[in-house]
Design an enzyme around this catalytic site. Sequence first.
Site, PDB file in Angstrom:
ATOM      1  N   HIS A  64       0.880  -1.258   0.209  1.00 26.05           N
ATOM      2  CA  HIS A  64      -0.194  -0.016   0.013  1.00 26.05           C
ATOM      3  C   HIS A  64       0.893   1.171  -0.118  1.00 26.05           C
ATOM      4  CE1 HIS A  64       0.992  -1.436   4.179  1.00 26.05           C
ATOM      5  NE2 HIS A  64       1.010   0.104   4.405  1.00 26.05           N
ATOM      6  N   CYS A  65       0.227   2.198  -0.648  1.00 24.37           N
ATOM      7  CA  CYS A  65       1.135   3.799  -0.355  1.00 24.37           C
ATOM      8  C   CYS A  65       0.025   4.675  -1.011  1.00 24.37           C
ATOM      9  CB  CYS A  65       2.461   3.655  -1.299  1.00 24.37           C
ATOM     10  SG  CYS A  65       1.899   3.578  -3.231  1.00 24.37           S
TER      11      CYS A  65
END
Lengths: 155, 114
Positions: A64-65
């Site tokens: 995730h980011c």
Amino acid sequence: MNLASLLSKDRIILSLKPGKKNKVIEDLVYTIKQGADAELIVSTLLKREELGSTGIGKAIAIPHCRSLAVDKLEIAVGRTTKPIKFNAIDKKPVSLIFLIIAPPQDPGNQYLITLGKIVQIAKELIKKKLIGKAQTPEEFITLIDQVEKGLKKGK
Amino acid sequence: MSTEIVEMHLKLLFDLDNLLNDMDEPAYKKIGFKVEEKEKQSLIKTRTDLLKKLPRATADIYERLKKRYQRAIAPVDNGFCFGCFQRLPIQLLARSEEIITCPNCGRILYWRKK
Ligand SMILES: [Zn+2]
């Protein structure tokens, strides 16, 4: 916002080709963005992985980011035909990957809320041994929807 | 340095800064992902190196805006700056400087490719 409604069929690959962690992440990102945007997202995701693997154990990873390359929350799901190395916290290989990308500006902090929800649902999939269950992207979305509703009822 | 390379470095720098911010968010920590302190220091070094690759003036603007707003770059959406939500003058598009800033809030503007 429920998770199932954020999933889309063309971003769920249930027969993802196994390979190096970086390659598998790249393949999933390309279902969302292409070209320079995809490159930026992949770079940022891999930097996140360097901080500590997002492999939460029991065959599930949740890379995730946030990235400037997206203007809304985007999710892709991949299930590899063979488990792959992901440097997960339990040192075990990974076969189900939820990938989540959020825009930098994010009213209501939908990103962290959704991320928390995915972790919760992922743990439920593990507990109920449902990782390999769905055969099509449609079935997968239905499965997530059921698990999510089950979690809500349990509360 | 070409505008494309400056833009590429800036975008990555911005993504990495957002990543570092999130790591310190209590709501993020609560989710329970593993974050190694040592690797975090190494990421801080990576962003510093990236900053050094930018033209000095651009790097200074970026750092100043980051201090002021936390997020130094604002995407443009439908002709609006997504930092201050003001409509941007149309003439802005015709300019060809390395970076274009919002005339209202000063944030570095970013037009997403459609
Ligand atoms: Zn502005």
